[in-house]
Design an enzyme around this catalytic site. Structure first.
Site, PDB file in Angstrom:
ATOM      1  N   SER A 120      39.419  40.574  40.522  1.00  0.00           N
ATOM      2  CA  SER A 120      39.310  39.911  39.225  1.00  0.00           C
ATOM      3  C   SER A 120      40.669  39.611  38.623  1.00  0.00           C
ATOM      4  O   SER A 120      40.766  38.818  37.684  1.00  0.00           O
ATOM      5  CB  SER A 120      38.514  40.784  38.249  1.00  0.00           C
ATOM      6  OG  SER A 120      39.170  42.032  38.054  1.00  0.00           O
ATOM      7  N   HIS A 141      34.984  35.675  43.051  1.00  0.00           N
ATOM      8  CA  HIS A 141      34.880  36.675  41.992  1.00  0.00           C
ATOM      9  C   HIS A 141      33.508  36.655  41.332  1.00  0.00           C
ATOM     10  O   HIS A 141      33.211  35.769  40.520  1.00  0.00           O
ATOM     11  CB  HIS A 141      35.982  36.449  40.943  1.00  0.00           C
ATOM     12  CG  HIS A 141      35.936  37.413  39.812  1.00  0.00           C
ATOM     13  ND1 HIS A 141      36.231  37.054  38.508  1.00  0.00           N
ATOM     14  CD2 HIS A 141      35.611  38.732  39.771  1.00  0.00           C
ATOM     15  CE1 HIS A 141      36.086  38.109  37.722  1.00  0.00           C
ATOM     16  NE2 HIS A 141      35.709  39.132  38.449  1.00  0.00           N
ATOM     17  N   ASN A 191      38.747  35.729  32.863  1.00  0.00           N
ATOM     18  CA  ASN A 191      39.578  36.836  32.392  1.00  0.00           C
ATOM     19  C   ASN A 191      40.822  36.352  31.655  1.00  0.00           C
ATOM     20  O   ASN A 191      41.310  37.025  30.749  1.00  0.00           O
ATOM     21  CB  ASN A 191      39.960  37.750  33.550  1.00  0.00           C
ATOM     22  CG  ASN A 191      38.860  38.734  33.889  1.00  0.00           C
ATOM     23  OD1 ASN A 191      37.864  38.839  33.163  1.00  0.00           O
ATOM     24  ND2 ASN A 191      39.018  39.452  34.982  1.00  0.00           N
TER      25      ASN A 191
END
Length: 286
Positions: A120, A141, A191
């Site tokens: 990630s 991911h 993210n």
């Protein structure tokens, strides 16, 4: 490239077993690898548990569940992955460890097999460059919990061939997930946006002297979030979030990426969220 029918999953923790379950339910054979048989047995029990819940909720039949579990093989030797057309790595988030693992996997699988990492926050490029064939490596991911959340970020490096990327993207669609294409940049898409945002929310707890419940309700009812930021971090795992924050902070140098002191203290105290029964909230543990 031949259609992928046999998938290897390396690392059968929460993410790895979730990825394995998704592939099993899509009708694929899965070879799950853990370092110890006991860990593999735990993963099988976890998958069995969630498939059983699917039967109870009439999302699949008992025959479907039995057939899915029959397609799962558990191994401890990486050499057992030799016949897999795709291997998805979901092991410990440490760059040196992953590089060593990919170098070993490259010597096991067939020349045309795809090697994918579920990282990630780490560099897919640096992982790929540990192999003699970085053009066969791609980021894949998944999001936790993998059987529930539809998104998969499919990330390419400057080495990734078009054939590899296209096959990985098509595979994600085939197993019923929603792929998005991205490049190998720190944090990819989600993210890169979410980590600093969640960190800001945690800092507001102390700066504005509000409770986790108040900030969660504020974002749910004021911004229409389906889950509040504190509850989301508990679901992700405080340790997982801290690790991702530290990796992004190191890569980008932006202060908003650095984990707030409160999260570091919670990690030190073992208050990791849902998986330990206590984070911002308290939970029943099975």
């Amino acid at each position: 490239m031949a259609e992928i029918s046999r998938v290897g999953v390396v690392g059968l923790g929460t993410m790895g077993s979730g990825i394995a379950q998704v592939c099993l339910q899509a009708g694929l054979e899965v070879v799950g690898r853990e370092v110890e048989q006991e860990l593999g047995d735990r993963a099988r029990a976890r998958i069995d548990h969630y498939l059983t819940r699917g039967v109870e909720k009439e999302r699949l039949t008992q025959d479907d569940k039995d057939a899915a579990l029959a397609r799962l093989s558990l191994v401890t030797d990486l050499a057992e992955l030799a016949t897999c057309e795709l291997v998805i790595e979901a092991a410990f988030e440490d760059l040196d460890f992953k590089r060593g693992l990919f170098a070993e996997l490259d010597g096991v699988v067939a020349p045309g097999a795809i090697l994918a990492t579920n990282t990630s926050a780490l560099s897919v490029t640096q992982i790929a460059e540990a192999t003699p064939r970085p053009e066969r490596v791609v980021g894949m991911h998944f999001f936790n919990p993998a059987p529930v959340l539809p998104l998969v970020e499919v990330s390419r490096t400057s080495h990734t061939s078009d054939e590899t990327f296209d096959a990985a993207y098509a595979f994600v669609q085939r197993i019923g997930k929603e792929p998005v294409a991205c490049n190998d940049t720190p944090g990819f898409i989600v993210n890169r946006i979410l980590i600093p945002l969640l960190n800001d929310c945690v800092r507001v707890l102390d700066e504005a002297r509000v409770t986790p419940d108040d900030i969660d309700r504020a974002m749910r009812f004021g911004a229409n979030w389906p889950i509040g930021p504190c509850a989301l971090i508990d679901l992700i795992g405080i340790d997982v979030h801290v690790h991702a924050s530290e990796a992004l902070h190191q890569a980008l140098g932006e202060e908003r990426m650095a984990p707030p002191q409160r999260l570091l203290e919670m990690q030190e105290a073992g208050q990791l969220g849902r998986k330990t029964g206590r984070g911002f909230y308290e939970y029943e543990t099975s």
